[in-house]
Write a protein that holds these residues in place. Structure first.
Motif, PDB file in Angstrom:
ATOM      1  N   TYR A  24      22.052 -62.989  36.103  1.00  0.00           N
ATOM      2  CA  TYR A  24      20.958 -62.122  35.661  1.00  0.00           C
ATOM      3  C   TYR A  24      21.182 -60.660  36.068  1.00  0.00           C
ATOM      4  O   TYR A  24      20.327 -59.812  35.851  1.00  0.00           O
ATOM      5  N   VAL A  59      19.303 -61.729  44.370  1.00  0.00           N
ATOM      6  CA  VAL A  59      18.052 -61.487  45.080  1.00  0.00           C
ATOM      7  C   VAL A  59      18.180 -61.981  46.520  1.00  0.00           C
ATOM      8  O   VAL A  59      19.173 -62.617  46.881  1.00  0.00           O
ATOM      9  N   SER A  85       9.657 -63.761  42.883  1.00  0.00           N
ATOM     10  CA  SER A  85       8.254 -64.183  42.833  1.00  0.00           C
ATOM     11  C   SER A  85       8.116 -65.673  43.132  1.00  0.00           C
ATOM     12  O   SER A  85       7.123 -66.111  43.712  1.00  0.00           O
ATOM     13  N   ASN A 112      15.378 -71.320  45.569  1.00  0.00           N
ATOM     14  CA  ASN A 112      14.613 -70.066  45.518  1.00  0.00           C
ATOM     15  C   ASN A 112      13.494 -70.115  46.557  1.00  0.00           C
ATOM     16  O   ASN A 112      12.309 -70.219  46.241  1.00  0.00           O
ATOM     17  N   CYS A 170       7.975 -68.906  38.598  1.00  0.00           N
ATOM     18  CA  CYS A 170       8.662 -67.627  38.412  1.00  0.00           C
ATOM     19  C   CYS A 170       7.911 -66.832  37.349  1.00  0.00           C
ATOM     20  O   CYS A 170       7.688 -67.336  36.246  1.00  0.00           O
ATOM     21  N   CYS A 285      14.286 -59.806  34.835  1.00  0.00           N
ATOM     22  CA  CYS A 285      13.742 -59.931  36.187  1.00  0.00           C
ATOM     23  C   CYS A 285      13.965 -58.598  36.888  1.00  0.00           C
ATOM     24  O   CYS A 285      15.112 -58.202  37.125  1.00  0.00           O
ATOM     25  N   TYR A 287      13.606 -57.765  39.843  1.00  0.00           N
ATOM     26  CA  TYR A 287      14.298 -57.877  41.141  1.00  0.00           C
ATOM     27  C   TYR A 287      15.807 -57.950  40.932  1.00  0.00           C
ATOM     28  O   TYR A 287      16.580 -57.319  41.639  1.00  0.00           O
TER      29      TYR A 287
HETATM   30 FE1  SF4 Z   1      14.894 -65.939  39.178  1.00  0.00          FE
HETATM   31 FE2  SF4 Z   1      12.318 -65.514  38.577  1.00  0.00          FE
HETATM   32 FE3  SF4 Z   1      13.117 -65.244  41.076  1.00  0.00          FE
HETATM   33 FE4  SF4 Z   1      13.812 -63.440  39.230  1.00  0.00          FE
HETATM   34  S1  SF4 Z   1      11.742 -63.865  39.990  1.00  0.00           S
HETATM   35  S2  SF4 Z   1      15.154 -64.399  40.770  1.00  0.00           S
HETATM   36  S3  SF4 Z   1      14.104 -64.759  37.463  1.00  0.00           S
HETATM   37  S4  SF4 Z   1      13.140 -67.149  39.898  1.00  0.00           S
END
Ligand code: SF4
Ligand code: 13P
Length: 328
Positions: A24, A59, A85, A112, A170, A285, A287
């Motif tokens: 991402y 992230v 998130s 996550n 998310c 995203c 982030y």
């Molecule tokens: Fe992945 Fe959503 Fe976290 Fe962004 S906010 S890192 S898209 S889980």
């Protein structure tokens, strides 16, 4: 390669550093990285690297996982404020209370999550290995699963289990518009729908393939008509509708240049969505997009933004991560 990218590659060589990037990330970050992958692959590569410095373009929980697996290495994150998130939707003290109320349950946590949440977990999973790992747990074992209720619901559906689910999610994957997806399916009737399991059930019900970023990419590579010889029995495609963060399209397009990848737009306050050829309002995203060539170069140059994990927390958090790597 532009000047910043060249400096970054030079610094990597001088410092024996490895740059790891999630799918991402911005295209230019993916292009300058040594390794691009999904959450599982990033953890696996971190566990094995002999580099002295790991720079995690992703992230915060991804950098934390690398630090837990490699406590003696310098782990740097170009954008330390890049949170998640989904990880934020489950605080360690809340998980501790949930666990205390269910003393016979095992805790399965999505990767996550913060290190403190992992420290309270029995086994960590990613979207790549969640089904495989949950299927290896004894049938009669009650399970608390968190924090992503969409992934948890998908696992329950596929395995027939009745895991208790945390109600986190998310914000990016929650925003996909079913209305837009249905309109795109009508517009591109031959395009399979590739979706990430963090999407809601109303989106997943329309998907042909559900999987991690790597699994979706692999599917596109192995089923695209222009990318490989197709045997008669196999379906081949020249278009795909993609329902996940749009950063993955960079690698998809690189791997399959003749194929059309159509991102599904977000639903923004139920207002109108745009469908105009492939110029769609897509989900990004914020982030994941915080890492730039500039902050990556500065971070490597100054060896700044070191990721630290409390020693006691890391000691407990490494067990469920290693268990995941063994069970993957
Ligand atoms: Fe992945 Fe959503 Fe976290 Fe962004 S906010 S890192 S898209 S889980
Ligand atoms: P993957 O492990 O599938 O790459 O997903 C990570 C993530 O954060 C999805 O939002």
């Amino acid at each position: 390669m532009n000047n910043l990218s060249e400096q970054i590659r030079q610094l990597c060589q001088e410092k024996n550093a490895i740059i790891m990037a999630h799918y991402y990330q911005r295209p230019e970050i993916q292009d300058v990285a040594d390794f691009v992958g999904d959450s599982l692959a990033l953890a696996q590569v971190a566990a094995k690297t002999d580099a002295d410095i790991i720079v995690m373009c992703g992230v915060h929980f991804m950098a934390e996982t690398a630090k837990i697996l490699c406590p003696d290495k310098k782990v740097l994150i170009p954008a330390p404020e890049a949170g998640c998130s989904l990880a934020d939707s489950c605080k360690a003290e809340d998980l501790a209370a949930w666990k205390a109320a269910h003393p016979n349950h095992m805790v399965v946590s999505y990767v996550n999550t913060s290190a403190a949440v992992k420290a309270l977990t029995d086994v960590v999973v990613t979207s790549s290995n969640a089904l495989k790992i949950v299927n290896q747990l004894p049938d009669n074992q009650p399970i608390l699963f968190g924090p992503d209720q969409n992934l948890g619901g998908y696992i329950n559906k596929m395995t027939g289990r009745k895991m208790d689910l945390w109600n986190g999610g998310c914000h990016v994957h929650a925003r996909f518009s079913e209305e837009a997806l249905l309109a795109l399916k009508e517009q591109y009737p031959n395009a399979p729908v590739l979706a990430h399991p963090e999407c809601k059930a109303n989106i997943l019900q329309h998907a042909d393939v559900i999987g991690s970023t790597q699994a979706l990419l692999n599917y596109a590579i192995s089923h695209s008509s222009s990318e490989r010889p197709i045997s008669n029995s196999e379906a081949s495609h020249s278009q795909y509708i993609v329902v996940t963060e749009s950063g993955i399209l960079h690698e998809m397009q690189k791997a399959c240049p003749k194929v059309e990848f159509i991102p599904v737009p977000a639903e923004v306050d139920n207002s109108k969505f745009i469908i105009q050829n492939s110029k769609l309002l897509c989900n990004e995203c914020e982030y994941m997009r915080m890492c730039t060539l500039q902050n990556l170069r500065d971070c490597l140059l100054n060896e700044s933004n070191k990721v630290m994990v409390d020693e006691a927390v890391a000691k407990d958090a490494i067990r469920p991560i290693q268990r995941m790597l063994e069970m993957s």
